[in-house]
Scaffold this active site. Structure first.
Site, PDB file in Angstrom:
ATOM      1  N   ASP A  98       0.687  -1.709  -0.098  1.00 47.23           N
ATOM      2  CA  ASP A  98       0.187  -0.138  -0.526  1.00 47.23           C
ATOM      3  C   ASP A  98       0.698   1.151  -0.415  1.00 47.23           C
ATOM      4  O   ASP A  98       0.139   1.999  -0.984  1.00 47.23           O
ATOM      5  CB  ASP A  98      -0.737   0.472   1.194  1.00 47.23           C
ATOM      6  CG  ASP A  98      -0.556  -0.347   2.473  1.00 47.23           C
ATOM      7  OD1 ASP A  98       0.719  -0.907   2.341  1.00 47.23           O
ATOM      8  OD2 ASP A  98      -1.115  -0.023   3.311  1.00 47.23           O
ATOM      9  N   ASP A 101       6.484   4.345   3.550  1.00 48.26           N
ATOM     10  CA  ASP A 101       6.894   5.119   4.779  1.00 48.26           C
ATOM     11  C   ASP A 101       9.007   4.908   4.501  1.00 48.26           C
ATOM     12  O   ASP A 101       9.550   5.537   3.426  1.00 48.26           O
ATOM     13  CB  ASP A 101       6.317   4.778   5.479  1.00 48.26           C
ATOM     14  CG  ASP A 101       6.053   5.969   6.297  1.00 48.26           C
ATOM     15  OD1 ASP A 101       6.325   7.132   6.058  1.00 48.26           O
ATOM     16  OD2 ASP A 101       6.165   5.948   8.476  1.00 48.26           O
ATOM     17  N   LYS A 129       6.505   7.496   0.250  1.00 44.70           N
ATOM     18  CA  LYS A 129       6.606   9.025   1.097  1.00 44.70           C
ATOM     19  C   LYS A 129       7.695   8.898   1.034  1.00 44.70           C
ATOM     20  O   LYS A 129       9.502   8.394   1.959  1.00 44.70           O
ATOM     21  CB  LYS A 129       6.317   8.618   2.032  1.00 44.70           C
ATOM     22  CG  LYS A 129       4.696   9.073   2.934  1.00 44.70           C
ATOM     23  CD  LYS A 129       4.738   9.401   4.146  1.00 44.70           C
ATOM     24  CE  LYS A 129       2.807   9.120   4.344  1.00 44.70           C
ATOM     25  NZ  LYS A 129       2.658   8.218   6.103  1.00 44.70           N
ATOM     26  N   ARG A 164     -10.211   1.432   5.897  1.00 46.54           N
ATOM     27  CA  ARG A 164      -9.892   1.243   4.932  1.00 46.54           C
ATOM     28  C   ARG A 164     -10.401   0.831   3.373  1.00 46.54           C
ATOM     29  O   ARG A 164     -10.100   1.349   2.132  1.00 46.54           O
ATOM     30  CB  ARG A 164      -9.467   0.256   5.151  1.00 46.54           C
ATOM     31  CG  ARG A 164      -8.403  -0.831   6.503  1.00 46.54           C
ATOM     32  CD  ARG A 164      -7.570  -2.771   6.197  1.00 46.54           C
ATOM     33  NE  ARG A 164      -7.166  -2.262   7.471  1.00 46.54           N
ATOM     34  CZ  ARG A 164      -6.259  -2.478   7.333  1.00 46.54           C
ATOM     35  NH1 ARG A 164      -5.232  -1.981   6.569  1.00 46.54           N
ATOM     36  NH2 ARG A 164      -5.010  -2.703   8.839  1.00 46.54           N
TER      37      ARG A 164
HETATM   38  P1  IMP Z   1       7.221   1.005   6.977  1.00 50.58           P
HETATM   39  O1  IMP Z   1       8.080  -0.065   7.489  1.00 50.58           O
HETATM   40  O2  IMP Z   1       7.780   2.647   7.625  1.00 50.58           O
HETATM   41  O3  IMP Z   1       7.583   1.270   5.199  1.00 50.58           O
HETATM   42  O4  IMP Z   1       6.165   1.180   7.415  1.00 50.58           O
HETATM   43  C1  IMP Z   1       4.703   0.973   5.906  1.00 50.58           C
HETATM   44  C2  IMP Z   1       3.807   0.288   6.803  1.00 50.58           C
HETATM   45  O5  IMP Z   1       2.920   1.846   7.434  1.00 50.58           O
HETATM   46  C3  IMP Z   1       2.785   0.924   5.457  1.00 50.58           C
HETATM   47  O6  IMP Z   1       3.051  -0.674   5.437  1.00 50.58           O
HETATM   48  C4  IMP Z   1       1.573   1.305   6.887  1.00 50.58           C
HETATM   49  O7  IMP Z   1       0.990  -0.173   6.849  1.00 50.58           O
HETATM   50  C5  IMP Z   1       2.003   2.193   7.230  1.00 50.58           C
HETATM   51  N1  IMP Z   1       1.796   3.477   7.082  1.00 50.58           N
HETATM   52  C6  IMP Z   1       2.459   4.646   6.577  1.00 50.58           C
HETATM   53  N2  IMP Z   1       2.376   5.590   6.256  1.00 50.58           N
HETATM   54  C7  IMP Z   1       0.983   5.142   6.742  1.00 50.58           C
HETATM   55  C8  IMP Z   1      -0.298   6.002   6.033  1.00 50.58           C
HETATM   56  O8  IMP Z   1       0.310   7.652   5.670  1.00 50.58           O
HETATM   57  N3  IMP Z   1      -1.098   5.829   6.297  1.00 50.58           N
HETATM   58  C9  IMP Z   1      -1.691   4.885   6.591  1.00 50.58           C
HETATM   59  N4  IMP Z   1      -0.874   4.032   6.844  1.00 50.58           N
HETATM   60  C10 IMP Z   1       0.700   4.292   6.684  1.00 50.58           C
HETATM   61 MG    MG Z   2       1.516  -2.355   4.642  1.00 49.82          MG
END
Ligand code: IMP
Ligand code: MG
Length: 175
Positions: A98, A101, A129, A164
């Site tokens: 999805d 981050d 992002k 969602r």
């Molecule tokens: P990462 O390991 O920091 O890349 O985490 C990614 C996960 O954090 C995604 O798969 C989402 O489940 C959650 N996440 C990160 N940013 C958002 C957001 O803006 N809205 C909702 N979920 C987010």
């Molecule tokens: Mg996710």
């Protein structure tokens, strides 16, 4: 406090872009089959819409991971909550997410899944992002939209398990 959702990307914009990315995948994987790995729960809506538009043979599997700690800041230590049902050996794997981050979840997933000897692994994400990236080595081949550092919901993305099901991507505004 009441919450209002400001539309960031409309349903039409999202669906149009998914069709474009699917067309790119169809071109890149011509003559091959793709094995889509949906990262639950957030990736489920995107995976379905993407899969519907892919014309090379598709197989699907699902995986669920969670960060230890379970808060909004990803810790980088990832737990496999539900593992894949199928082996990956020799397959052309596309991980479907999805949002990317910090990149910590994917950095971990790629490391684990590469040990299962797929033919290759690429990443496809609905949202990216890049400003938030910690794991710079995470290379994303297919990105639908690059967005600013705002917390978004809809199209699979949740805030405390809500929103969602929104058919568009929005930002929560407190009012
Ligand atoms: P990462 O390991 O920091 O890349 O985490 C990614 C996960 O954090 C995604 O798969 C989402 O489940 C959650 N996440 C990160 N940013 C958002 C957001 O803006 N809205 C909702 N979920 C987010
Ligand atoms: Mg996710």
């Amino acid at each position: 406090m009441a919450e209002k959702i400001r539309v960031l990307l409309s349903e039409e914009e999202v669906n149009k872009r998914i069709s474009e990315v699917a067309a790119q995948i169809n071109h890149d994987y011509e003559g091959k089959s793709v094995h889509l790995i949906c990262v639950l729960k957030g990736g489920v809506f995107f995976t379905c819409e993407l899969a519907k538009r892919i014309t090379v043979p598709v197989s699907l599997d699902f995986m669920s991971v969670s960060s230890y700690g379970g808060n909004t800041v990803s810790s980088g230590v990832v737990k496999i909550v539900k593992d894949l049902d199928e082996p990956l050996e020799g397959k052309h794997v596309i991980i479907v997410e999805d949002i990317i981050d910090s990149g910590r979840t994917l950095a971990y997933l790629i490391k684990v899944l590469k040990q299962r000897h797929p033919a290759d692994i690429t990443l496809c994400t609905l949202l990216d992002k890049p400003e938030r990236r910690v794991k710079k080595e995470v290379e994303v081949k297919y990105t639908c939209f690059t967005i600013p550092d705002e917390f978004v919901v809809g199209y699979g993305l949740d805030y405390d398990q809500r929103y969602r099901n929104l058919p568009y991507i929005g930002v929560i505004e407190q009012q």
